[in-house]
Design a protein around this motif. Structure first.
Motif, PDB file in Angstrom:
ATOM      1  N   LYS A   1       0.847  -1.274   0.102  1.00 40.58           N
ATOM      2  CA  LYS A   1      -0.197   0.036   0.125  1.00 40.58           C
ATOM      3  C   LYS A   1       0.962   1.166   0.008  1.00 40.58           C
ATOM      4  CE  LYS A   1      -3.647  -2.294   2.659  1.00 40.58           C
ATOM      5  NZ  LYS A   1      -4.409  -2.295   4.249  1.00 40.58           N
ATOM      6  N   PRO A   2       0.518   2.491  -0.523  1.00 42.65           N
ATOM      7  CA  PRO A   2       1.236   3.525  -0.612  1.00 42.65           C
ATOM      8  C   PRO A   2       1.602   4.076   0.755  1.00 42.65           C
ATOM      9  CG  PRO A   2      -0.725   3.845  -2.059  1.00 42.65           C
ATOM     10  CD  PRO A   2      -0.755   2.464  -1.387  1.00 42.65           C
ATOM     11  N   THR A   3       0.769   3.906   1.867  1.00 45.13           N
ATOM     12  CA  THR A   3       1.134   4.150   3.216  1.00 45.13           C
ATOM     13  C   THR A   3       2.268   3.150   3.746  1.00 45.13           C
ATOM     14  OG1 THR A   3      -0.862   2.213   3.954  1.00 45.13           O
ATOM     15  CG2 THR A   3      -1.369   4.896   3.907  1.00 45.13           C
ATOM     16  N   ASP A   4       2.226   2.001   3.213  1.00 42.72           N
ATOM     17  CA  ASP A   4       3.529   1.168   3.665  1.00 42.72           C
ATOM     18  C   ASP A   4       4.720   1.580   3.073  1.00 42.72           C
ATOM     19  OD1 ASP A   4       1.885  -0.845   4.878  1.00 42.72           O
ATOM     20  OD2 ASP A   4       1.505  -1.983   2.987  1.00 42.72           O
ATOM     21  N   MET A   5       4.890   2.160   2.000  1.00 39.73           N
ATOM     22  CA  MET A   5       6.038   2.821   1.412  1.00 39.73           C
ATOM     23  C   MET A   5       6.334   4.127   2.096  1.00 39.73           C
ATOM     24  SD  MET A   5       6.415   0.860  -1.235  1.00 39.73           S
ATOM     25  CE  MET A   5       7.667   1.483  -2.557  1.00 39.73           C
ATOM     26  N   GLU A   6       5.190   4.975   2.500  1.00 34.77           N
ATOM     27  CA  GLU A   6       5.277   6.153   3.347  1.00 34.77           C
ATOM     28  C   GLU A   6       6.005   5.585   4.649  1.00 34.77           C
ATOM     29  OE1 GLU A   6       2.835   9.574   5.411  1.00 34.77           O
ATOM     30  OE2 GLU A   6       2.096   8.809   3.449  1.00 34.77           O
ATOM     31  N   ASN A   7       5.618   4.752   5.269  1.00 32.72           N
ATOM     32  CA  ASN A   7       5.964   4.450   6.561  1.00 32.72           C
ATOM     33  C   ASN A   7       7.249   3.894   6.549  1.00 32.72           C
ATOM     34  OD1 ASN A   7       3.646   4.964   7.841  1.00 32.72           O
ATOM     35  ND2 ASN A   7       2.815   2.922   7.649  1.00 32.72           N
ATOM     36  N   ALA A   8       7.663   2.883   5.447  1.00 30.28           N
ATOM     37  CA  ALA A   8       8.928   2.642   5.254  1.00 30.28           C
ATOM     38  C   ALA A   8       9.976   3.484   4.864  1.00 30.28           C
ATOM     39  CB  ALA A   8       9.329   1.578   3.994  1.00 30.28           C
ATOM     40  N   VAL A   9       9.809   4.694   4.397  1.00 30.89           N
ATOM     41  CA  VAL A   9      10.463   5.719   4.077  1.00 30.89           C
ATOM     42  C   VAL A   9      10.916   6.727   5.470  1.00 30.89           C
ATOM     43  CG1 VAL A   9      10.844   8.168   3.104  1.00 30.89           C
ATOM     44  CG2 VAL A   9       9.995   6.331   1.775  1.00 30.89           C
ATOM     45  N   ILE A  10       9.864   6.637   6.316  1.00 31.89           N
ATOM     46  CA  ILE A  10       9.918   7.445   7.680  1.00 31.89           C
ATOM     47  C   ILE A  10      10.901   6.624   8.668  1.00 31.89           C
ATOM     48  CG2 ILE A  10       8.718   8.295   9.755  1.00 31.89           C
ATOM     49  CD1 ILE A  10       6.413   8.839   7.683  1.00 31.89           C
ATOM     50  N   ILE A  11      10.558   5.302   8.514  1.00 35.54           N
ATOM     51  CA  ILE A  11      11.476   4.432   9.431  1.00 35.54           C
ATOM     52  C   ILE A  11      12.943   4.464   9.086  1.00 35.54           C
ATOM     53  CG2 ILE A  11      11.929   2.102   9.814  1.00 35.54           C
ATOM     54  CD1 ILE A  11       8.857   1.586  10.104  1.00 35.54           C
ATOM     55  N   CYS A  12      13.231   4.392   7.607  1.00 38.72           N
ATOM     56  CA  CYS A  12      14.674   4.630   7.057  1.00 38.72           C
ATOM     57  C   CYS A  12      15.006   5.819   7.651  1.00 38.72           C
ATOM     58  CB  CYS A  12      14.763   4.307   5.852  1.00 38.72           C
ATOM     59  SG  CYS A  12      14.385   2.608   5.118  1.00 38.72           S
ATOM     60  N   PHE A  13      14.431   7.014   7.462  1.00 39.12           N
ATOM     61  CA  PHE A  13      14.826   8.273   7.916  1.00 39.12           C
ATOM     62  C   PHE A  13      15.236   8.347   9.293  1.00 39.12           C
ATOM     63  CE2 PHE A  13      14.342  12.896   9.382  1.00 39.12           C
ATOM     64  CZ  PHE A  13      14.829  13.493   8.335  1.00 39.12           C
ATOM     65  N   MET A  14      14.385   7.999  10.273  1.00 42.83           N
ATOM     66  CA  MET A  14      14.690   7.892  11.566  1.00 42.83           C
ATOM     67  C   MET A  14      15.766   7.045  11.910  1.00 42.83           C
ATOM     68  SD  MET A  14      12.762  10.163  12.463  1.00 42.83           S
ATOM     69  CE  MET A  14      12.850   9.907  14.416  1.00 42.83           C
ATOM     70  N   SER A  15      15.796   5.872  11.575  1.00 45.58           N
ATOM     71  CA  SER A  15      16.862   4.718  11.815  1.00 45.58           C
ATOM     72  C   SER A  15      18.206   5.375  11.142  1.00 45.58           C
ATOM     73  CB  SER A  15      16.719   3.599  11.347  1.00 45.58           C
ATOM     74  OG  SER A  15      16.365   3.518   9.976  1.00 45.58           O
ATOM     75  N   GLY A  16      18.187   6.137   9.958  1.00 48.28           N
ATOM     76  CA  GLY A  16      19.393   6.731   9.450  1.00 48.28           C
ATOM     77  C   GLY A  16      20.005   7.671  10.312  1.00 48.28           C
ATOM     78  N   ILE A  17      19.120   8.777  10.939  1.00 47.73           N
ATOM     79  CA  ILE A  17      19.364   9.700  12.026  1.00 47.73           C
ATOM     80  C   ILE A  17      20.220   8.991  13.170  1.00 47.73           C
ATOM     81  CG2 ILE A  17      18.956  11.410  13.685  1.00 47.73           C
ATOM     82  CD1 ILE A  17      18.565  12.410  10.656  1.00 47.73           C
ATOM     83  N   ILE A  18      19.631   7.995  13.592  1.00 47.13           N
ATOM     84  CA  ILE A  18      20.069   7.373  14.831  1.00 47.13           C
ATOM     85  C   ILE A  18      21.348   6.653  14.339  1.00 47.13           C
ATOM     86  CG2 ILE A  18      19.708   5.284  16.584  1.00 47.13           C
ATOM     87  CD1 ILE A  18      16.790   5.875  16.240  1.00 47.13           C
ATOM     88  N   GLY A  19      21.693   6.194  13.113  1.00 46.17           N
ATOM     89  CA  GLY A  19      22.695   5.388  12.610  1.00 46.17           C
ATOM     90  C   GLY A  19      24.003   6.243  12.385  1.00 46.17           C
TER      91      GLY A  19
END
Length: 313
Positions: free
Chosen positions: A41-59
Motif C-alpha cells: 500500500k502507498p501508506t506502507d511505502m510512506e512508513n518505510a521511508v519514515i522508518i529509514c529516515f529515523m533509523s538513519g539519523i540514529i545510525g
C-alpha cells in the motif's frame, strides 16, 4: 554562511533542517509510486521511508559518536545532542538499511525491492543535503594552498603537515593569524624531509573570511578551502541521473541493480571527496570513509552479480 532562513522568536528555520525535510518529503512522494510494483500500500511505502529516515539519523549519530569516543566518553548529554552537529553519512546509510530490514521482516515484504525503490531518492537527498553543509560552512575541505601530493596520501597526515606549516611560517592556530598566510605565498615548508610549495593550486577555493561563526573559518580563517560540499553535491547529482533512469523502469525494481549501483556510486564518490575533507573521522592514520567506501563498493558488486555467483557456485 547563512545557516538560518529566518527566526521568529525561539523558532529558527535552519537551511540544514529544511534540506532534510525536503529530502524526506521528496522521498515519500516518489517512493509511493512503486507501491503497486511491490504489492504494498502507498501508506506502507510512506512508513518505510519514515522508518529509514529515523533509523538513519540514529545510525549517523551512533557511528559519529563511536569514532569520536575520546570526546563523548562519559558525556551522555553530548551523545544525544545532535543539534550540536555530528552526523556521519555512512552511519546514516547503515542505520537506514537496518531499519528497512526490520520493516520488511515485519511486513513480509522484499528488502531488495524496497531498497531499489528508495536509493535514487536517498542519493537525491544527499545531494541537496550538501546545501545545508554549505549554509553552515561545515564539511569543508583543506585549504587550496595544500599540495595535491599531501592531499592524496594513503595515510592522512594533513594535521601534522598543517602544524608544520603554521610553525614554519610563524602563524598561530588562531583563524585571524592563519588568514595572514595568503600574504606570505608562495612559501615553502619542510615536512618529513621533503620540501613543499604553498600556493593556490586551484582557482575555485571558497573563503569563509566574512563568516567568522562557521567551522571553516574557525579551522582556516579566511584561507580559501576546497568546497567539498559542492564537489559531493555535483557528483551525487551526476550519479542520481542514471539511478533515476533505472528507477523509472519498474522491471528494475526488485533486481538489486539500483541498490548495488547506489553503493558503488556513493562509495566511489565519497572515497574521492574524502581526500579533500579537513574534518573526516579517522581510524588511526586511515580515513574511516575510505574503509567503509571500499566495503560499499564490494557489497554493491556482490549484490549486482549475486545471481551469476550463485549459478557458478
Amino acid at each position: 554562511m547563512f545557516p538560518s532562513l529566518f527566526k521568529i522568536g525561539p523558532f529558527d528555520l535552519r537551511v540544514y533542517s529544511l534540506m532534510y525535510i525536503a529530502a524526506l518529503l521528496a522521498g515519500i512522494f516518489m517512493v509511493k509510486r512503486k507501491a503497486d510494483r511491490l504489492n504494498l500500500k502507498p501508506t506502507d511505502m510512506e512508513n518505510a521511508v519514515i522508518i529509514c529516515f529515523m533509523s538513519g539519523i540514529i545510525g549517523a549519530r551512533m557511528y559519529y559518536v563511536a569514532l569520536r569516543w575520546d570526546y563523548y566518553n562519559g558525556n551522555f548529554f553530548e551523545m544525544i545532542a545532535i543539534w550540536h552537529g555530528g552526523l556521519a553519512i555512512h552511519g546514516g546509510i547503515i542505520g537506514a538499511l537496518i531499519g528497512l530490514y526490520f520493516f520488511t521482516k515485519f511486513k513480509k515484504a522484499s528488502f531488495i525491492g524496497l531498497a531499489d525503490s528508495m536509493v535514487p531518492w536517498l542519493m537525491f537527498g544527499q545531494c541537496i543535503g550538501r546545501i545545508g553543509n554549505l549554509a553552515n560552512g561545515e564539511a569543508h575541505g583543506v585549504p587550496t594552498v595544500v599540495p595535491l601530493s599531501v592531499i592524496f596520501g594513503v595515510e592522512n597526515r594533513f594535521k601534522e603537515f598543517w602544524s608544520a606549516v603554521c610553525s614554519q611560517t610563524g602563524l598561530s592556530p588562531m583563524p585571524e593569524s592563519i588568514s595572514g598566510l595568503m600574504s606570505k605565498l608562495p612559501a615553502q615548508v619542510t615536512f618529513d624531509n621533503k620540501v613543499y610549495t604553498l600556493k593556490e593550486y586551484v582557482p575555485w577555493g571558497m573563503s569563509f573570511g566574512n563568516y567568522p561563526r562557521t567551522p571553516a573559518y574557525a579551522d582556516f580563517g579566511a584561507l580559501p578551502v576546497h568546497p567539498t560540499f559542492i564537489y559531493e553535491m555535483l557528483l551525487n547529482f551526476i550519479c542520481f541521473v542514471p539511478l533515476y533512469m533505472m528507477w523509472r523502469k519498474s522491471e528494475n525494481i526488485g533486481t538489486g541493480r539500483l541498490l548495488g549501483y547506489y553503493l558503488i556510486f556513493y562509495g566511489l564518490i565519497r572515497a574521492f571527496v574524502t581526500f579533500f575533507r579537513a574534518d573526516d573521522l579517522m581510524v588511526g592514520y586511515l580515513r574511516a570513509p575510505h574503509i567503509i567506501s571500499i566495503v560499499m563498493v564490494i557489497v554493491g558488486v556482490v549484490i549486482i552479480n549475486r545471481k551469476k555467483m550463485l549459478k557458478s557456485a
